[in-house]
Write a protein that holds these residues in place. Structure first.
Motif, PDB file in Angstrom:
ATOM      1  N   VAL A 190       5.626  -6.282  -9.146  1.00 19.27           N
ATOM      2  CA  VAL A 190       5.785  -5.189  -9.860  1.00 19.27           C
ATOM      3  C   VAL A 190       4.256  -4.567  -8.962  1.00 19.27           C
ATOM      4  N   GLY A 191       4.978  -3.182  -8.365  1.00 13.79           N
ATOM      5  CA  GLY A 191       3.950  -2.290  -7.364  1.00 13.79           C
ATOM      6  C   GLY A 191       4.774  -0.744  -7.954  1.00 13.79           C
ATOM      7  N   TYR A 192       2.957  -0.190  -8.447  1.00 17.24           N
ATOM      8  CA  TYR A 192       2.774   1.305  -8.214  1.00 17.24           C
ATOM      9  C   TYR A 192       3.029   2.295  -7.195  1.00 17.24           C
ATOM     10  N   GLN A 193       3.516   2.990  -6.965  1.00 14.55           N
ATOM     11  CA  GLN A 193       3.966   3.687  -5.545  1.00 14.55           C
ATOM     12  C   GLN A 193       3.343   5.064  -6.061  1.00 14.55           C
ATOM     13  N   VAL A 211       1.830   1.276  -1.737  1.00 16.40           N
ATOM     14  CA  VAL A 211       2.333   0.593  -3.311  1.00 16.40           C
ATOM     15  C   VAL A 211       1.189  -0.602  -3.858  1.00 16.40           C
ATOM     16  N   LEU A 212       0.194  -0.708  -4.802  1.00 15.46           N
ATOM     17  CA  LEU A 212      -0.447  -1.278  -5.317  1.00 15.46           C
ATOM     18  C   LEU A 212       0.304  -2.605  -6.255  1.00 15.46           C
ATOM     19  N   LEU A 213       0.436  -3.849  -5.591  1.00 18.99           N
ATOM     20  CA  LEU A 213       0.591  -4.965  -6.432  1.00 18.99           C
ATOM     21  C   LEU A 213      -0.599  -5.873  -7.230  1.00 18.99           C
ATOM     22  N   GLN A 214      -2.107  -5.816  -6.923  1.00 20.01           N
ATOM     23  CA  GLN A 214      -2.799  -5.824  -7.795  1.00 20.01           C
ATOM     24  C   GLN A 214      -4.626  -4.933  -7.943  1.00 20.01           C
ATOM     25  N   GLY A 215      -3.435  -4.254  -9.192  1.00 18.27           N
ATOM     26  CA  GLY A 215      -4.245  -3.836  -9.700  1.00 18.27           C
ATOM     27  C   GLY A 215      -5.544  -4.060 -10.632  1.00 18.27           C
ATOM     28  N   PRO A 216      -6.167  -2.801 -11.186  1.00 20.65           N
ATOM     29  CA  PRO A 216      -7.081  -3.106 -12.698  1.00 20.65           C
ATOM     30  C   PRO A 216      -6.061  -3.245 -13.329  1.00 20.65           C
ATOM     31  N   SER A 221       0.825  -4.248 -13.126  1.00 20.69           N
ATOM     32  CA  SER A 221       0.862  -5.377 -11.260  1.00 20.69           C
ATOM     33  C   SER A 221       1.420  -5.962 -10.888  1.00 20.69           C
ATOM     34  N   LYS A 222       2.141  -6.064 -10.524  1.00 15.08           N
ATOM     35  CA  LYS A 222       2.163  -8.077 -10.102  1.00 15.08           C
ATOM     36  C   LYS A 222       2.193  -8.304  -8.391  1.00 15.08           C
ATOM     37  N   GLY A 223       1.379  -8.699  -7.709  1.00  9.93           N
ATOM     38  CA  GLY A 223       1.722  -9.180  -6.674  1.00  9.93           C
ATOM     39  C   GLY A 223       2.200 -11.404  -6.869  1.00  9.93           C
ATOM     40  N   VAL A 230      -2.972  -4.020  -1.979  1.00  8.92           N
ATOM     41  CA  VAL A 230      -1.998  -3.243  -1.541  1.00  8.92           C
ATOM     42  C   VAL A 230      -1.617  -2.997  -0.553  1.00  8.92           C
ATOM     43  N   GLU A 231       0.350  -3.144  -0.053  1.00  8.35           N
ATOM     44  CA  GLU A 231       1.045  -3.272   0.910  1.00  8.35           C
ATOM     45  C   GLU A 231       1.694  -1.796   1.280  1.00  8.35           C
ATOM     46  N   SER A 232       1.742  -1.713   2.288  1.00  7.80           N
ATOM     47  CA  SER A 232       2.635  -0.390   2.900  1.00  7.80           C
ATOM     48  C   SER A 232       3.740  -0.891   2.423  1.00  7.80           C
TER      49      SER A 232
END
Length: 259
Positions: A190-193, A211-216, A221-223, A230-232
């Motif tokens: 789950v990513g927040y772009q 894309v934020l995969l491991q946020g606060p 979010s979920k990686g 944070v991924e491209s």
């Protein structure tokens, strides 16, 4: 015990590992473009706005339009049947199914419920019971797509919720208080772009997408192991990193606020 097919996860071929991705973010951040980076994508378009982006990002992508003028929910169900019986993969070479967008799909299900009510009562209203039916139908539809033998990418808008006296939370946009976290729980990533602006060496403003995969805890979010926090925005790269991940290394996976 003979009915069970036992095997070690390490013995599963990389091609048999399917990534289930939910991308959410504000309008215009590049969610549709990111989905086009997945292997051999076939788009189920519930809204036609994404066509120009798909044409620019991946002209070879296959598109099935399912908006109101193109069959609506009948097309959605026909697409799902074709994906289940193997004809979609045989006829298109698809490896990825893209749902663009999930929040529009939910609105289509709601409209279908209302249309059935108006058939009996011209002054029908959406009741509390109807909201329960909508929630159940949306859960079932998303699970059906998630369980397909493809990579699956779901796209939706971002919503912001502020609890009284608390911080601002970012989460996928769905109607129903419990659905954002429930739907997020159906996906493995789950990513927040979002967009980030900075000044280049020449002083010009440069916009990059991430894309934020491991946020606060305030960001759903979920990686997965092998992916950075944070991924491209390139899903094929993510898949390659996850497939090649060495369990001997410390995993980078993480998630927050959600199942």
């Amino acid at each position: 015990m003979g009915i069970l097919n036992w095997r070690k996860v390490a013995d599963v071929e990389g091609d048999a590992l399917h990534m289930k991705v939910l991308i959410y973010g504000d309008s215009g951040v590049g969610k549709t473009w990111t989905a086009s980076t997945a292997p051999n994508p076939v788009y189920l378009l519930t809204e036609p706005n994404g066509l120009p982006t798909i044409r620019a990002s991946n002209p070879n992508a296959i598109v099935v339009q399912a908006d109101e003028g193109n069959g609506g929910m009948d097309t959605v169900r026909a697409f799902l049947r074709a994906a289940k019986d193997g004809s979609l993969a045989r006829e298109t070479g698809a490896k990825t199914v893209v749902l663009d967008s999930l929040n529009e799909l939910q609105r289509m299900i709601r409209d279908e419920i209302m249309a059935s009510k108006r058939g009996n009562h011209g002054d029908a209203v959406f009741t509390l019971q109807d909201w329960g039916v909508l929630t159940d139908k949306m859960r079932a539809m998303v699970r059906a797509f998630r369980d397909l033998p493809f990579h699956v990418v779901g796209i939706t808008h971002a919503d912001a919720q502020v609890e009284e006296g608390g911080p601002r939370h970012l989460l996928p946009m769905f109607m129903g208080r419990s659905l954002p976290n429930e739907i997020a729980g159906y996906f493995s990533v789950v990513g927040y772009q979002y967009r980030k602006q900075s000044k280049g060496e020449d002083g010009e403003v440069v916009t990059t997408r991430h894309v934020l995969l491991q946020g606060p805890p305030t960001v759903v979010s979920k990686g997965l192991p092998g992916l950075d926090p944070v991924e491209s925005p390139n899903i094929t790269v993510w898949l390659d990193k996850v497939t090649k991940y060495n369990p001997g290394r410390k995993p980078n996976s993480g998630r927050s606020r959600g199942k």
